[in-house]
Design an enzyme around this catalytic site. Structure first.
Site, PDB file in Angstrom:
ATOM      1  N   GLY A  57      -2.457  34.503   8.218  1.00  0.00           N
ATOM      2  CA  GLY A  57      -1.410  33.664   8.274  1.00  0.00           C
ATOM      3  C   GLY A  57      -1.456  32.747   7.033  1.00  0.00           C
ATOM      4  N   ARG A 113      -1.702  41.363   6.958  1.00  0.00           N
ATOM      5  CA  ARG A 113      -2.576  41.791   7.698  1.00  0.00           C
ATOM      6  C   ARG A 113      -2.757  43.246   7.477  1.00  0.00           C
ATOM      7  NH1 ARG A 113      -2.635  36.681  11.029  1.00  0.00           N
ATOM      8  NH2 ARG A 113      -0.574  35.899  10.966  1.00  0.00           N
ATOM      9  N   ASP A 130     -10.011  32.949  10.738  1.00  0.00           N
ATOM     10  CA  ASP A 130     -11.243  33.707  11.310  1.00  0.00           C
ATOM     11  C   ASP A 130     -11.156  35.267  11.177  1.00  0.00           C
ATOM     12  OD1 ASP A 130      -9.013  33.638  12.991  1.00  0.00           O
ATOM     13  OD2 ASP A 130     -10.232  33.579  14.773  1.00  0.00           O
ATOM     14  N   ASP A 177      -4.110  26.074  11.757  1.00  0.00           N
ATOM     15  CA  ASP A 177      -4.718  25.715  13.122  1.00  0.00           C
ATOM     16  C   ASP A 177      -6.117  24.714  13.211  1.00  0.00           C
ATOM     17  OD1 ASP A 177      -3.254  27.302  14.147  1.00  0.00           O
ATOM     18  OD2 ASP A 177      -4.039  29.076  14.187  1.00  0.00           O
ATOM     19  N   ASP A 203      -8.925  25.503  13.333  1.00  0.00           N
ATOM     20  CA  ASP A 203      -9.887  25.889  14.549  1.00  0.00           C
ATOM     21  C   ASP A 203     -11.048  26.648  13.943  1.00  0.00           C
ATOM     22  OD1 ASP A 203      -8.745  28.138  13.219  1.00  0.00           O
ATOM     23  OD2 ASP A 203      -7.989  29.101  15.132  1.00  0.00           O
ATOM     24  N   HIS A 258       8.321  28.731  12.703  1.00  0.00           N
ATOM     25  CA  HIS A 258       7.530  28.838  11.311  1.00  0.00           C
ATOM     26  C   HIS A 258       7.916  27.690  10.593  1.00  0.00           C
ATOM     27  CE1 HIS A 258       7.038  33.022  12.925  1.00  0.00           C
ATOM     28  NE2 HIS A 258       6.028  33.023  12.053  1.00  0.00           N
TER      29      HIS A 258
HETATM   30  P1  ATP Z   1      -4.746  32.836  10.943  1.00  0.00           P
HETATM   31  O1  ATP Z   1      -5.598  32.555  11.675  1.00  0.00           O
HETATM   32  O2  ATP Z   1      -4.015  31.792  10.015  1.00  0.00           O
HETATM   33  O3  ATP Z   1      -3.674  33.929  11.531  1.00  0.00           O
HETATM   34  P2  ATP Z   1      -6.494  34.869   9.827  1.00  0.00           P
HETATM   35  O4  ATP Z   1      -7.426  35.057   8.582  1.00  0.00           O
HETATM   36  O5  ATP Z   1      -7.294  34.658  11.244  1.00  0.00           O
HETATM   37  O6  ATP Z   1      -5.459  33.949   9.902  1.00  0.00           O
HETATM   38  P3  ATP Z   1      -5.720  37.509  10.756  1.00  0.00           P
HETATM   39  O7  ATP Z   1      -4.645  38.242  10.832  1.00  0.00           O
HETATM   40  O8  ATP Z   1      -6.693  37.476  12.137  1.00  0.00           O
HETATM   41  O9  ATP Z   1      -5.550  36.240  10.082  1.00  0.00           O
HETATM   42  O10 ATP Z   1      -6.885  38.412   9.999  1.00  0.00           O
HETATM   43  C1  ATP Z   1      -6.614  38.754   8.520  1.00  0.00           C
HETATM   44  C2  ATP Z   1      -7.171  40.212   8.485  1.00  0.00           C
HETATM   45  O11 ATP Z   1      -8.644  40.261   8.308  1.00  0.00           O
HETATM   46  C3  ATP Z   1      -6.731  41.361   9.193  1.00  0.00           C
HETATM   47  O12 ATP Z   1      -5.368  41.785   9.146  1.00  0.00           O
HETATM   48  C4  ATP Z   1      -7.774  42.365   8.777  1.00  0.00           C
HETATM   49  O13 ATP Z   1      -7.265  43.006   7.742  1.00  0.00           O
HETATM   50  C5  ATP Z   1      -8.946  41.720   8.459  1.00  0.00           C
HETATM   51  N1  ATP Z   1      -9.850  41.444   9.699  1.00  0.00           N
HETATM   52  C6  ATP Z   1      -9.771  41.203  10.882  1.00  0.00           C
HETATM   53  N2  ATP Z   1     -10.749  41.295  11.735  1.00  0.00           N
HETATM   54  C7  ATP Z   1     -11.344  42.182  10.897  1.00  0.00           C
HETATM   55  C8  ATP Z   1     -12.562  42.982  11.439  1.00  0.00           C
HETATM   56  N3  ATP Z   1     -12.985  42.891  12.455  1.00  0.00           N
HETATM   57  N4  ATP Z   1     -12.905  44.084  10.441  1.00  0.00           N
HETATM   58  C9  ATP Z   1     -12.393  43.810   9.178  1.00  0.00           C
HETATM   59  N5  ATP Z   1     -11.418  43.343   9.006  1.00  0.00           N
HETATM   60  C10 ATP Z   1     -10.613  42.527   9.789  1.00  0.00           C
END
Ligand code: ATP
Length: 325
Positions: A14, A75, A106, A131, A133, A255
Site C-alpha cells: 500500500g 502487489r 509487513d 497503519d 502496525d 482512500h
Molecule cells: P500495507 O500493509 O501498507 O498494505 P504491505 O507491504 O504489507 O503494505 P502487501 O501487499 O501485504 O503490502 O505486500 C507487498 C508485497 O510483498 C506482496 O504483493 C508480495 O509481492 C510480497 N510478499 C508478501 N508476502 C510475501 C511472501 N510470503 N513471500 C514473498 N513475497 C511476499
C-alpha cells in the site's frame, strides 16, 4: 562482505504519504557516499520485469512534498513463488544492483526476508505504511499524515452532524489495526471507537448513545475497517434498528486517507530513516527494518518487525470514555 556499489530502492504494498521523501533520502544519501542508485518501479513486479531506472540527484528533486510514490507500487503474487524470485535475482545481478532498500509494510518485509535469506542479498527496510502496525518503530511513514487527514474529514462531518442533529458512524482504515481509529477518535472528540483489537460491547455502545443523546445533538462514532462486529455499515444498521428515531448516517473515508502532502513529521521521519538505511547497509546491516524509537534510530530484524504491533494502550481507550461524557 563484498563492497556495495549500487543500491536498488523500491516501494511496495500500500502507498503511504512520505514514501517520496524516503526515496529522496535514500537516493541522495547513496550519492553522498559515492554509490550508484537504481530505482525499481512497482516493487517486486518491477524486479521480476527488470523495470529499472538510474536515479540521480535531480530525479528526486521537487518530490519531498508529494504524496504517493514516484516509483509506483504494486502487489506481486509472482514474487511469492521461488521462480519469480529467481527472475528478480537474475535481473538485479544483470543490472549490477548489490543491495536493496525496501519501503513498505509487513508484506514487503516478509518478501524481503525470504529473498534476502534465499540469495544472501543485503536488504534493509523502511517502515512505509499508514497503519503504524510494525514493531520496531514508534511511528511509520504515512501514519501522521493519514491521521491528520482523518481528523480534517471528521471535523467537516461534525459540522453537518451538528446542523442536522445526526449520529455519524465514520469508518477509517485499519483492517488489522485500530491505531488510526484510536488516535483520531481522541483527536476528533468521538463518543466511542470500535477497533479490531477489542471485543465490541454493543450494549455498552447503545447505553452510551442513549445517555449522551439527552443533551447532545450530534455524535461521532469512529469504526476501524477491521472492527470485529462487522464494520461501519453493520454497526450503522444495528444502531438504526435499535434507535429508529435517530438520524444515523454512515461515512466511509476510504482512500483519501492514503493521499495528500506528507506532514512535517512524516517528511522528517522518512528523511532520517532514509539516510540511516544507506549508512546501515554500508556498515553491513541486512534483514533489518530501520525505525525510530524514543527519538533514536533503531534496527529491528524483519521477522520481529512484521509481528504486528497489536498493543493498544488501555489508558488511551479510557480517555475516549472519560472525555465523551
Ligand atoms: P500495507 O500493509 O501498507 O498494505 P504491505 O507491504 O504489507 O503494505 P502487501 O501487499 O501485504 O503490502 O505486500 C507487498 C508485497 O510483498 C506482496 O504483493 C508480495 O509481492 C510480497 N510478499 C508478501 N508476502 C510475501 C511472501 N510470503 N513471500 C514473498 N513475497 C511476499
Amino acid at each position: 562482505m563484498a563492497q556495495i556499489k549500487n543500491v536498488g530502492v523500491y516501494t511496495s504494498g500500500g502507498d503511504a504519504p512520505g514514501m517520496n521523501a524516503a526515496i529522496r533520502a535514500v537516493v541522495r544519501t547513496a550519492l553522498y557516499y559515492n554509490l550508484e542508485v537504481t530505482g525499481i518501479r512497482r516493487g517486486y513486479e518491477g524486479m521480476i520485469n527488470g523495470d529499472f531506472l538510474t536515479m540521480d540527484r535531480k530525479s528526486v528533486g521537487n518530490i519531498i512534498q508529494r504524496g504517493g510514490t514516484i516509483l509506483k507500487t504494486a502487489r506481486s503474487e509472482h514474487f511469492k513463488t521461488a521462480e519469480g524470485r529467481k527472475l528478480a535475482y537474475e535481473n538485479l545481478k544483470k543490472r549490477g544492483i548489490d543491495a536493496l532498500v525496501a519501503i513498505g509494510g509487513d508484506g514487503t518485509f516478509t518478501g524481503a526476508k525470504v529473498f534476502g535469506k534465499e540469495y544472501n542479498f543485503p536488504i534493509v527496510g523502511l517502515p512505509g505504511t499508514i497503519d503504524n502496525d510494525l514493531l520496531g518503530t514508534d511511528y511509520t511513514i504515512g501514519y501522521d499524515t493519514a491521521i491528520n487527514t482523518v481528523i480534517d474529514a471528521v471535523d467537516k462531518i461534525r459540522d453537518t452532524a451538528e446542523s442536522h442533529d445526526r449520529l455519524f458512524i465514520v469508518e477509517v482504515m485499519g483492517r488489522d489495526s485500530g491505531l488510526i481509529a484510536l488516535r483520531t477518535g481522541i483527536a476528533a472528540g468521538a463518543e466511542a471507537i470500535l477497533i479490531p483489537e477489542t471485543k465490541t460491547d454493543l450494549n455498552a455502545l447503545y447505553h452510551k448513545l442513549e445517555q449522551g443523546r439527552k443533551d447532545k445533538s450530534s455524535k461521532i462514532v469512529i469504526v476501524a475497517e477491521g472492527e470485529e462486529a462487522g464494520g461501519a455499515f453493520e454497526i450503522g444498521k444495528l444502531i438504526k434498528d435499535r434507535f429508529p428515531n435517530y438520524d444515523t448516517r454512515v461515512s466511509v473515508l476510504g482512500h483519501i486517507q492514503r493521499g495528500g502532502r506528507p506532514s512535517c513529521q512524516d517528511r522528517v521521519l522518512a528523511s532520517r530513516v532514509g539516510v540511516a538505511a544507506v549508512e546501515a547497509l554500508l556498515k553491513g546491516h541486512h534483514n533489518e527494518m530501520i525505525g525510530v524509537i524514543n527519538g533514536e534510530i533503531s534496527y529491528t530484524p524483519f521477522e520481529s518487525a512484521i509481528k504486528h504491533n497489536t498493543e493498544i494502550n488501555p489508558a488511551l481507550l479510557k480517555i475516549v470514555d472519560i472525555l465523551s461524557l
